[in-house]
Motif scaffolding. Structure first.
Motif, PDB file in Angstrom:
ATOM      1  N   VAL A  72     -48.629  -0.442  34.864  1.00 39.03           N
ATOM      2  CA  VAL A  72     -47.404   0.266  35.225  1.00 39.03           C
ATOM      3  C   VAL A  72     -47.639   1.767  35.201  1.00 39.03           C
ATOM      4  O   VAL A  72     -48.315   2.283  34.310  1.00 39.03           O
ATOM      5  N   LYS A  73     -47.101   2.464  36.192  1.00 35.71           N
ATOM      6  CA  LYS A  73     -47.218   3.925  36.227  1.00 35.71           C
ATOM      7  C   LYS A  73     -45.828   4.528  36.276  1.00 35.71           C
ATOM      8  O   LYS A  73     -44.970   4.054  37.045  1.00 35.71           O
ATOM      9  N   PHE A  74     -45.582   5.526  35.438  1.00 37.59           N
ATOM     10  CA  PHE A  74     -44.288   6.211  35.447  1.00 37.59           C
ATOM     11  C   PHE A  74     -44.488   7.644  35.927  1.00 37.59           C
ATOM     12  O   PHE A  74     -45.338   8.365  35.417  1.00 37.59           O
ATOM     13  N   GLY A  75     -43.703   8.049  36.898  1.00 34.04           N
ATOM     14  CA  GLY A  75     -43.819   9.391  37.484  1.00 34.04           C
ATOM     15  C   GLY A  75     -43.144  10.454  36.630  1.00 34.04           C
ATOM     16  O   GLY A  75     -42.521  10.156  35.600  1.00 34.04           O
ATOM     17  N   GLY A  76     -43.265  11.701  37.080  1.00 34.87           N
ATOM     18  CA  GLY A  76     -42.786  12.850  36.306  1.00 34.87           C
ATOM     19  C   GLY A  76     -41.309  12.814  35.975  1.00 34.87           C
ATOM     20  O   GLY A  76     -40.911  13.110  34.838  1.00 34.87           O
ATOM     21  N   SER A  77     -40.477  12.410  36.933  1.00 37.56           N
ATOM     22  CA  SER A  77     -39.041  12.422  36.626  1.00 37.56           C
ATOM     23  C   SER A  77     -38.679  11.283  35.669  1.00 37.56           C
ATOM     24  O   SER A  77     -37.722  11.373  34.911  1.00 37.56           O
ATOM     25  N   TRP A 101     -43.272   3.120  38.945  1.00 38.85           N
ATOM     26  CA  TRP A 101     -41.869   3.409  38.617  1.00 38.85           C
ATOM     27  C   TRP A 101     -41.549   4.865  38.927  1.00 38.85           C
ATOM     28  O   TRP A 101     -42.211   5.771  38.440  1.00 38.85           O
ATOM     29  N   THR A 102     -40.489   5.080  39.727  1.00 36.28           N
ATOM     30  CA  THR A 102     -40.163   6.432  40.163  1.00 36.28           C
ATOM     31  C   THR A 102     -38.654   6.650  40.119  1.00 36.28           C
ATOM     32  O   THR A 102     -37.963   6.007  39.317  1.00 36.28           O
ATOM     33  N   ASP A 103     -38.133   7.560  40.959  1.00 34.36           N
ATOM     34  CA  ASP A 103     -36.699   7.871  40.879  1.00 34.36           C
ATOM     35  C   ASP A 103     -35.918   7.383  42.095  1.00 34.36           C
ATOM     36  O   ASP A 103     -34.802   7.824  42.339  1.00 34.36           O
ATOM     37  N   VAL A 104     -36.529   6.519  42.907  1.00 29.77           N
ATOM     38  CA  VAL A 104     -35.799   5.883  44.018  1.00 29.77           C
ATOM     39  C   VAL A 104     -36.055   4.376  43.949  1.00 29.77           C
ATOM     40  O   VAL A 104     -37.066   3.942  43.398  1.00 29.77           O
ATOM     41  N   SER A 105     -35.155   3.595  44.548  1.00 26.40           N
ATOM     42  CA  SER A 105     -35.240   2.139  44.397  1.00 26.40           C
ATOM     43  C   SER A 105     -36.211   1.505  45.366  1.00 26.40           C
ATOM     44  O   SER A 105     -35.946   0.464  45.944  1.00 26.40           O
ATOM     45  N   GLY A 106     -37.338   2.171  45.600  1.00 24.00           N
ATOM     46  CA  GLY A 106     -38.356   1.614  46.477  1.00 24.00           C
ATOM     47  C   GLY A 106     -38.641   2.563  47.613  1.00 24.00           C
ATOM     48  O   GLY A 106     -38.112   3.672  47.672  1.00 24.00           O
ATOM     49  N   MET A 107     -39.504   2.077  48.492  1.00 20.63           N
ATOM     50  CA  MET A 107     -39.828   2.847  49.675  1.00 20.63           C
ATOM     51  C   MET A 107     -38.638   2.715  50.624  1.00 20.63           C
ATOM     52  O   MET A 107     -38.187   1.600  50.899  1.00 20.63           O
ATOM     53  N   LEU A 108     -38.135   3.815  51.105  1.00 19.55           N
ATOM     54  CA  LEU A 108     -36.977   3.765  51.983  1.00 19.55           C
ATOM     55  C   LEU A 108     -37.421   3.806  53.447  1.00 19.55           C
ATOM     56  O   LEU A 108     -38.505   4.297  53.750  1.00 19.55           O
ATOM     57  N   MET A 109     -36.569   3.296  54.324  1.00 15.62           N
ATOM     58  CA  MET A 109     -36.949   3.231  55.747  1.00 15.62           C
ATOM     59  C   MET A 109     -37.105   4.608  56.382  1.00 15.62           C
ATOM     60  O   MET A 109     -37.723   4.743  57.429  1.00 15.62           O
ATOM     61  N   ALA A 110     -36.527   5.638  55.735  1.00 16.11           N
ATOM     62  CA  ALA A 110     -36.683   7.008  56.238  1.00 16.11           C
ATOM     63  C   ALA A 110     -36.516   7.961  55.062  1.00 16.11           C
ATOM     64  O   ALA A 110     -36.007   7.568  54.001  1.00 16.11           O
ATOM     65  N   ASP A 111     -36.940   9.190  55.233  1.00 12.36           N
ATOM     66  CA  ASP A 111     -36.820  10.194  54.170  1.00 12.36           C
ATOM     67  C   ASP A 111     -35.342  10.416  53.841  1.00 12.36           C
ATOM     68  O   ASP A 111     -34.559  10.810  54.703  1.00 12.36           O
ATOM     69  N   PRO A 112     -34.948  10.167  52.576  1.00 14.70           N
ATOM     70  CA  PRO A 112     -33.527  10.272  52.217  1.00 14.70           C
ATOM     71  C   PRO A 112     -32.974  11.690  52.320  1.00 14.70           C
ATOM     72  O   PRO A 112     -31.767  11.889  52.325  1.00 14.70           O
ATOM     73  N   ARG A 113     -33.883  12.688  52.420  1.00  8.31           N
ATOM     74  CA  ARG A 113     -33.392  14.062  52.558  1.00  8.31           C
ATOM     75  C   ARG A 113     -32.958  14.338  53.998  1.00  8.31           C
ATOM     76  O   ARG A 113     -32.304  15.329  54.268  1.00  8.31           O
ATOM     77  N   ILE A 114     -33.317  13.448  54.921  1.00  3.45           N
ATOM     78  CA  ILE A 114     -32.995  13.676  56.341  1.00  3.45           C
ATOM     79  C   ILE A 114     -32.038  12.614  56.892  1.00  3.45           C
ATOM     80  O   ILE A 114     -31.114  12.919  57.630  1.00  3.45           O
ATOM     81  N   GLY A 119     -46.018  11.375  56.002  1.00  2.00           N
ATOM     82  CA  GLY A 119     -45.054  12.167  55.254  1.00  2.00           C
ATOM     83  C   GLY A 119     -44.055  11.407  54.396  1.00  2.00           C
ATOM     84  O   GLY A 119     -43.228  12.028  53.746  1.00  2.00           O
ATOM     85  N   ALA A 120     -44.080  10.069  54.396  1.00  2.00           N
ATOM     86  CA  ALA A 120     -43.205   9.349  53.465  1.00  2.00           C
ATOM     87  C   ALA A 120     -43.913   9.366  52.116  1.00  2.00           C
ATOM     88  O   ALA A 120     -44.796   8.563  51.842  1.00  2.00           O
ATOM     89  N   THR A 121     -43.540  10.342  51.291  1.00  2.00           N
ATOM     90  CA  THR A 121     -44.402  10.726  50.169  1.00  2.00           C
ATOM     91  C   THR A 121     -44.112  10.009  48.857  1.00  2.00           C
ATOM     92  O   THR A 121     -44.491  10.495  47.809  1.00  2.00           O
ATOM     93  N   VAL A 122     -43.449   8.889  48.911  1.00  2.00           N
ATOM     94  CA  VAL A 122     -43.088   8.236  47.645  1.00  2.00           C
ATOM     95  C   VAL A 122     -44.332   7.822  46.860  1.00  2.00           C
ATOM     96  O   VAL A 122     -44.333   7.805  45.639  1.00  2.00           O
ATOM     97  N   LEU A 123     -45.417   7.533  47.569  1.00  2.00           N
ATOM     98  CA  LEU A 123     -46.674   7.151  46.911  1.00  2.00           C
ATOM     99  C   LEU A 123     -47.789   8.004  47.515  1.00  2.00           C
ATOM    100  O   LEU A 123     -47.820   8.201  48.719  1.00  2.00           O
TER     101      LEU A 123
HETATM  102  P1  ADP Z   1     -42.836  10.545  41.027  1.00  2.00           P
HETATM  103  O1  ADP Z   1     -42.607  11.815  40.266  1.00  2.00           O
HETATM  104  O2  ADP Z   1     -42.196   9.360  40.379  1.00  2.00           O
HETATM  105  O3  ADP Z   1     -44.276  10.330  41.364  1.00  2.00           O
HETATM  106  P2  ADP Z   1     -42.270  11.551  43.709  1.00  2.00           P
HETATM  107  O4  ADP Z   1     -41.353  12.724  43.709  1.00  2.00           O
HETATM  108  O5  ADP Z   1     -43.728  11.810  43.891  1.00  2.00           O
HETATM  109  O6  ADP Z   1     -42.008  10.684  42.392  1.00  2.00           O
HETATM  110  O7  ADP Z   1     -41.826  10.520  44.863  1.00  2.00           O
HETATM  111  C1  ADP Z   1     -40.501  10.059  44.954  1.00  2.00           C
HETATM  112  C2  ADP Z   1     -39.685  10.883  45.975  1.00  2.00           C
HETATM  113  O8  ADP Z   1     -40.226  10.677  47.291  1.00  2.00           O
HETATM  114  C3  ADP Z   1     -38.254  10.460  46.110  1.00  2.00           C
HETATM  115  O9  ADP Z   1     -37.441  11.062  45.122  1.00  2.00           O
HETATM  116  C4  ADP Z   1     -37.888  10.911  47.545  1.00  2.00           C
HETATM  117  O10 ADP Z   1     -37.214  12.150  47.535  1.00  2.00           O
HETATM  118  C5  ADP Z   1     -39.226  11.120  48.245  1.00  2.00           C
HETATM  119  N1  ADP Z   1     -39.352  10.357  49.514  1.00  2.00           N
HETATM  120  C6  ADP Z   1     -39.765  10.840  50.718  1.00  2.00           C
HETATM  121  N2  ADP Z   1     -39.816   9.884  51.662  1.00  2.00           N
HETATM  122  C7  ADP Z   1     -39.417   8.729  51.063  1.00  2.00           C
HETATM  123  C8  ADP Z   1     -39.244   7.386  51.509  1.00  2.00           C
HETATM  124  N3  ADP Z   1     -39.495   7.000  52.770  1.00  2.00           N
HETATM  125  N4  ADP Z   1     -38.853   6.473  50.606  1.00  2.00           N
HETATM  126  C9  ADP Z   1     -38.595   6.826  49.325  1.00  2.00           C
HETATM  127  N5  ADP Z   1     -38.734   8.075  48.850  1.00  2.00           N
HETATM  128  C10 ADP Z   1     -39.134   9.023  49.692  1.00  2.00           C
END
Ligand code: ADP
Ligand code: ASP
Ligand code: MG
Length: 438
Positions: A6-11, A206-219, A241-245
């Motif tokens: 398990v990996k926990f991110g900064g937030s 483990w991060t701060d969103v409920s998984g990989m989203l279909m698009a960047d939630p900021r847009i 650019g979907a930077t969740v991982l």
């Molecule tokens: P951690 O600190 O847990 O490694 P990151 O900040 O690196 O977390 O990654 C999680 C963030 O990635 C989310 O909070 C979200 O703003 C961003 N993000 C960009 N694109 C997507 C996507 N397609 N799905 C989910 N998150 C995304």
């Protein structure tokens, strides 16, 4: 016993309150035996990540300034977590050692890595787990690239000696023993390396969103969570650019066919996204996701009868290679060819590049256009579905977006579209709402 890495991110590890959620998640499943931790991240939008404060310390030391004011803030972040968790534990000696090293000009990577090092010590103490220093089990080669085989041998051996342990993310060591970090966000890579060495059944990220989203939630507002995605689809989306991982995080687990599960520390009841080698079910929305990046330039080359000139493309690519530029795409027509590159890579040398192309190819016309955005529409189910590309282009047409480039990879896993940067948000929204009806 089976193992989950398990990996926990900064937030997820930014405050004592977050540590408590993390501990509850780990304790809820005895198979969660190996934990990779990031440095404390932002507690709110205005906050500063510990890693960024450490980089600032390094810069201050380099300019021979006093690091004390910044370092005091770092100490305070950890001390607050320790005291609010009620731990009888002190990092005082570690702080002194690190401060001494930074003021005596130790490397930037060592400095940056101390965020995960200290946070992992606190987490190990709080969980009652062993602490394994990543410098003893994660290795880089002389040329700075990750040494996968040596790491896997040594780390597997170390893990087998610890039933439960916390391992800091983000760094490892060079052959001479100095510390080296991965690029930013690199704790995701450490998690993957640990999962492989532990032969884990799953790598939970483990991060701060409920998984990989279909698009960047900021847009795009409230995009849907992707339930299942293949490694190849994820690679296309995260490269774009979907930077969740971190985009390099899939390699260690992909080789070992270990699935990755992206989960939300703040909503652990949600299943998140499963990233798997192959998906047996098609995607109900046809597309799996859409992502994009800005900051590209397109070099357009025209020459009549280009199509019958043997070796034309090779001459163009040779010029690109001579200038050490990586190209992203090579769309071509009958008498035209274009090269899409990262603008940063040609800044300052564009005239040289264009002149050399003219000389080598005797082209009729060459120009460079900046301000290009690339959008990737990705989906394993697009190939079985006639008319997907048509739907993408119709949606863009309705939104009034001019398409500057189209490229479909031979795997038919993605369609890449080049547009003006000004149309970026509009395009992502238009494509998303064409395929996702709620
Ligand atoms: P951690 O600190 O847990 O490694 P990151 O900040 O690196 O977390 O990654 C999680 C963030 O990635 C989310 O909070 C979200 O703003 C961003 N993000 C960009 N694109 C997507 C996507 N397609 N799905 C989910 N998150 C995304
Ligand atoms: N703490 C590092 C960073 O901020 C690594 C990580 O969070 O994955 O980039
Ligand atoms: Mg991250």
């Amino acid at each position: 016993m089976a193992v989950k890495a398990v990996k926990f991110g900064g937030s997820s590890l930014a405050s004592a309150e977050q540590f408590k959620k993390v501990a509850a998640i780990i304790k809820a499943d005895p198979e969660r035996r190996y934990v990779v931790a990031s440095a404390p991240g932002k507690r709110d939008a205005q906050d500063v990540k510990v890693t960024d404060m450490l980089y600032a310390c390094f810069q201050a030391a380099r300019k021979k300034q006093d690091i004390e004011p910044i370092f005091a803030k770092i100490e305070q972040r950890y001390n607050q977590i320790i005291s609010e968790l009620g731990l009888d534990f002190s990092l005082k000696e570690e702080f002194e050692k690190i401060k001494f090293a930074i003021s005596h000009h130790v490397g930037e990577d060592y400095t940056a890595s101390r965020g995960e090092y200290l946070n992992s010590m606190v987490l190990a103490e709080y969980l009652g787990y062993d602490f394994i220093d990543a410098e003893n089990g994660i290795f880089f080669k002389e040329n700075g690239t990750f040494d996968a085989d040596h790491t896997n041998d040594v780390l597997a051996e170390i893990l087998s000696e610890h039933e439960r342990a916390v391992i800091p993310g983000f760094y490892g060591s060079m052959p001479n023993g100095t510390i080296k970090t991965f690029s930013r966000g690199g704790s995701d890579i450490t998690g993957s390396i640990v999962a492989r060495a532990a032969d884990a059944e799953v790598y939970e990220n483990w991060t701060d969103v409920s998984g990989m989203l279909m698009a960047d939630p900021r847009i795009v507002k409230n995009p849907k969570v992707i339930k299942v995605i293949t490694y190849s689809e994820l690679r296309e989306l995260s490269y774009m650019g979907a930077t969740v991982l971190h985009d390099e995080a899939i390699f260690p687990v992909r080789e070992a066919r270990i699935p990755i599960n992206i989960r939300n520390t703040n909503a652990p009841e949600e299943e998140g996204t499963m990233i798997v080698p192959f998906a047996d079910k098609p995607n109900e929305d046809i597309i799996t996701g859409v992502a994009g990046k800005v900051g590209f330039s397109i070099i357009n080359i025209e020459k009549s009868m280009m199509n019958s000139e043997v070796g034309f493309g090779k001459k163009i690519l040779k010029v690109i290679e001579n200038h050490d530029i990586c190209f992203e795409h090579l769309p071509s027509g009958i008498d035209t060819m274009s090269v899409v590159v990262d603008t940063a890579e040609i800044d300052g040398i564009r005239e040289d590049v264009v002149n050399e192309m003219f000389r080598k190819t005797k082209a009729d016309f060459i120009n460079v256009e900046d301000g290009l955005a690339l959008i990737a529409v990705v989906g394993r189910s697009m190939v079985q579905q006639v008319g997907t590309a048509g739907r993408v282009f119709t949606a863009m047409g309705k939104a009034g977006v001019n398409i500057k480039m189209i490229d479909q990879g031979s795997s038919e896993l993605s369609i890449i579209i080049g547009i003006n940067e000004a149309d970026y948000a509009k395009t992502l929204n238009a494509i998303y709402s064409e395929f996702v009806k709620d």
